[in-house]
Design a protein around this motif. Structure first.
Motif, short mmCIF file in Angstrom:
data_model
loop_
_atom_site.label_atom_id
_atom_site.label_comp_id
_atom_site.label_asym_id
_atom_site.label_seq_id
_atom_site.Cartn_x
_atom_site.Cartn_y
_atom_site.Cartn_z
N GLN A 1 -58.05 -42.25 -4.20
CA GLN A 1 -59.48 -42.11 -4.47
C GLN A 1 -60.30 -42.99 -3.52
N SER B 1 -60.21 -41.33 -0.05
CA SER B 1 -61.02 -40.11 0.06
C SER B 1 -62.52 -40.38 -0.13
N GLY B 2 -62.84 -41.55 -0.61
CA GLY B 2 -64.24 -41.88 -0.86
C GLY B 2 -64.70 -41.46 -2.25
N ALA B 3 -63.81 -40.91 -3.07
CA ALA B 3 -64.17 -40.51 -4.42
C ALA B 3 -64.46 -41.72 -5.30
N ARG B 4 -63.92 -42.84 -4.91
CA ARG B 4 -64.15 -44.07 -5.65
C ARG B 4 -64.45 -45.17 -4.65
N ARG B 5 -65.29 -46.07 -5.05
CA ARG B 5 -65.63 -47.20 -4.19
C ARG B 5 -65.29 -48.48 -4.91
#
Length: 159
Positions: free
Chosen positions: A85, A88-92
């Motif tokens: 995540q 992929s940039g889905a989570r920071r």
């Protein structure tokens, strides 16, 4: 009574005494064997109990190992998901930090409420933090496992 007439009675008495002595000897041996059998039976019971306790400890330790392995796999899967995540940039990932202003070598502002700032971490730094987190989780699980192993496997044997 003459000696000849007493001779058959004398022989019978000698035979009876001999048979009595033999019976006494056999009774002593039977008693000795009975005692040895009783000691062997008690030893067998103690060894059976010890074996059952050892088997129970082994089962408990195997269950503990299974639990640890499952928890470790779960934590590693969770870390893998977080890594994916993050990548992929889905989570920071953010950290909250306190800051102070420095003027030369003197601190001009002490950390106070309101000095906290939220900073987003780069992907590489986030990955590094996840690696550290993963190692901490793994080490804690290993320590817990070893403590339980000692408690179950070693401490019970001492009693």
């Amino acid at each position: 009574m003459t000696l000849l007439r007493m001779f058959p009675h004398f022989i019978i008495l000698i035979m009876l005494a001999g048979l009595g002595g033999a019976a006494h000897c056999y009774y002593g041996q039977a008693s000795s064997w009975r005692k040895k059998a009783h000691v062997a039976e008690n030893l067998f019971r103690q060894q059976t109990i010890s074996l059952q306790q050892a088997n129970q400890r082994q089962k408990t330790l195997a269950d503990l190992d299974t639990q640890l392995t499952e928890k470790l796999v779960h934590a590693e899967n969770e870390s893998t998901i977080l890594r994916a995540q993050l990548a992929s940039g889905a989570r920071r990932m953010y950290i909250q930090a306190n800051h102070t202003l420095r003027s030369g070598s003197n601190v001009t502002s002490a950390c106070r409420m309101g000095d906290a700032t939220t900073v987003e971490l780069s992907g590489k730094t986030g990955q590094d933090l996840l690696s550290i987190r993963e190692e901490i989780i793994r080490d804690r699980k290993k320590i817990k496992y070893l403590q339980e192993y000692i408690r179950i496997g070693c401490m019970r044997e001492a009693h």
